[in-house]
Design an enzyme around this catalytic site. Structure first.
Site, short mmCIF file in Angstrom:
data_model
loop_
_atom_site.label_atom_id
_atom_site.label_comp_id
_atom_site.label_asym_id
_atom_site.label_seq_id
_atom_site.Cartn_x
_atom_site.Cartn_y
_atom_site.Cartn_z
CB SER A 76 -0.90 0.03 1.23
OG SER A 76 -1.42 1.34 1.38
CG HIS A 113 -3.79 -1.78 -1.80
ND1 HIS A 113 -4.89 -2.53 -2.16
CD2 HIS A 113 -4.17 -1.07 -0.71
CE1 HIS A 113 -5.89 -2.28 -1.32
NE2 HIS A 113 -5.48 -1.38 -0.44
CG ASP A 165 -5.14 1.98 0.98
OD1 ASP A 165 -6.07 1.18 0.80
OD2 ASP A 165 -4.03 1.65 1.42
CG MET A 174 -8.47 6.61 2.69
SD MET A 174 -7.59 6.60 4.24
CE MET A 174 -6.74 5.02 4.10
CG HIS A 185 -9.24 -0.34 -0.56
ND1 HIS A 185 -8.61 -0.59 0.65
CD2 HIS A 185 -10.57 -0.43 -0.32
CE1 HIS A 185 -9.53 -0.83 1.57
NE2 HIS A 185 -10.72 -0.72 1.02
CG MET A 207 -11.37 2.52 2.15
SD MET A 207 -9.81 2.50 3.04
CE MET A 207 -8.69 2.75 1.68
CG MET A 257 -11.44 -3.51 5.03
SD MET A 257 -9.94 -2.95 4.21
CE MET A 257 -9.09 -2.10 5.53
CG PHE A 299 -5.74 6.28 10.26
CD1 PHE A 299 -5.29 7.55 9.89
CD2 PHE A 299 -7.00 6.15 10.82
CE1 PHE A 299 -6.10 8.65 10.07
CE2 PHE A 299 -7.82 7.26 10.99
CZ PHE A 299 -7.37 8.52 10.63
N GLY A 300 -2.88 3.53 8.09
CA GLY A 300 -1.91 2.44 8.11
C GLY A 300 -1.42 2.22 9.54
N GLY A 301 -0.70 1.13 9.72
CA GLY A 301 -0.03 0.90 11.00
C GLY A 301 -0.91 0.45 12.15
CG ASP A 361 -6.01 -3.16 3.05
OD1 ASP A 361 -4.95 -2.89 3.64
OD2 ASP A 361 -6.64 -2.36 2.32
N GLY A 362 -4.69 -4.74 6.12
CA GLY A 362 -4.64 -4.19 7.47
C GLY A 362 -3.85 -5.06 8.44
N GLY A 363 -2.75 -4.53 8.91
CA GLY A 363 -1.97 -5.24 9.91
C GLY A 363 -1.31 -6.52 9.42
N GLY A 388 1.27 -2.18 4.18
CA GLY A 388 1.83 -0.84 4.09
C GLY A 388 3.05 -0.74 4.97
CB SER A 389 3.46 -0.07 8.59
OG SER A 389 2.34 -0.85 8.90
#
Ligand code: DX5
Ligand code: ZN
Length: 233
Positions: free
Chosen positions: A12, A37, A39, A41, A70, A72, A141, A147-149, A177-179, A199-200
């Site tokens: 991401s 990817h 994002d 928003m 993506h 959102m 999700m 938010f990332g991270g 997607d996420g974590g 992402g992170s």
């Protein structure tokens, strides 16, 4: 694009250097990213703001792999054509973004782009049961979007297993997607996911001057996920 369920890593660019997207995209692709990817928003559906169609259009010439957008945002439908024209390969909309996800997916397909449907952590797998035949991908999700991270929400693992069963032998990707990290990737890969957004966990410790760290981070996620697939087989 031919369909397969091999593990794909989709960094991401929300975690990239916002002053240097062209080189960041080139760096992650050179280091082994399968998809890119993006994002989007709107400060309304999620409490953050990112990329309008002109930004996505500016990313396009740098993406040689596959641009996964993506959305959102709510409403979605008025913006589908603009993101398609900006050069998205896949456009994903949230089932929570409005009352007419079926119409939204039809509208995405009508642009000739691939269509994804996404579920927030609080939405049950069954919410997408009646639109699967309009989808090329289901995005589960594993954080609340915005938010990332953030920390991985574990209920997404069982939801992924359920969606994998619902899909059966249809050519539909499952994206997480996420974590996503080398610790959480094996859980969702074993449950049936094939596209891992991170992402992170991809961008940490690296930069366009030190892209090797991106490669190392992506290999760690990929190896952990592929290992879990072998164990599950
Ligand atoms: C969250 C976004 C994600 C996010 C992932 O709203 O959709 O793509 O950037 O970031 P990490 O991998 O840091 O959780
Ligand atoms: Zn995303």
């Amino acid at each position: 694009m031919s369909f397969d369920r091999s593990i794909k890593i989709a960094p991401s660019i929300l975690s990239a250097d916002f002053a240097d997207f062209g080189r960041e995209i080139q760096a992650i692709e050179a280091q082994g990213a399968d998809w890119v990817h993006v994002d989007v928003m709107d400060g309304h559906f999620v409490p953050n703001l990112t990329f309008g169609p002109p930004a996505v259009k500016a990313f396009r010439p740098h993406v040689k792999t596959f641009m996964d957008v993506h959305l959102m945002i709510a409403p979605v439908d008025p913006y589908i054509d603009a993101y398609a024209e900006a050069g998205a390969d896949m456009i994903t909309a949230h089932v929570e973004a409005g009352p007419h996800i079926h119409r939204t997916l039809q509208a995405i397909r009508a642009t000739g782009k691939m269509a994804g449907v996404s579920l927030n952590p609080g939405t049950r797998a069954e919410a997408i049961a009646d639109v699967l035949d309009l989808c090329d991908m289901v995005l589960v999700m594993t954080v609340n979007p915005g938010f990332g991270g953030q920390k991985f929400i574990h209920s997404g693992v069982e939801k992924t297993r359920r969606i994998r069963q619902m899909i059966g032998d249809r050519p539909i990707h499952i994206q997480i997607d996420g974590g996503v990290t080398p610790e959480t990737a094996p859980l969702v890969a074993a449950a049936g996911a094939d596209v891992l957004v991170a992402g992170s966990a991809v961008f940490k410790g690296g930069s366009v001057e030190n892209p090797g760290a991106y490669g190392k981070n992506m290999r760690a996620i990929r190896m952990a996920a592929e290992g879990a697939r072998k164990d599950a087989a």
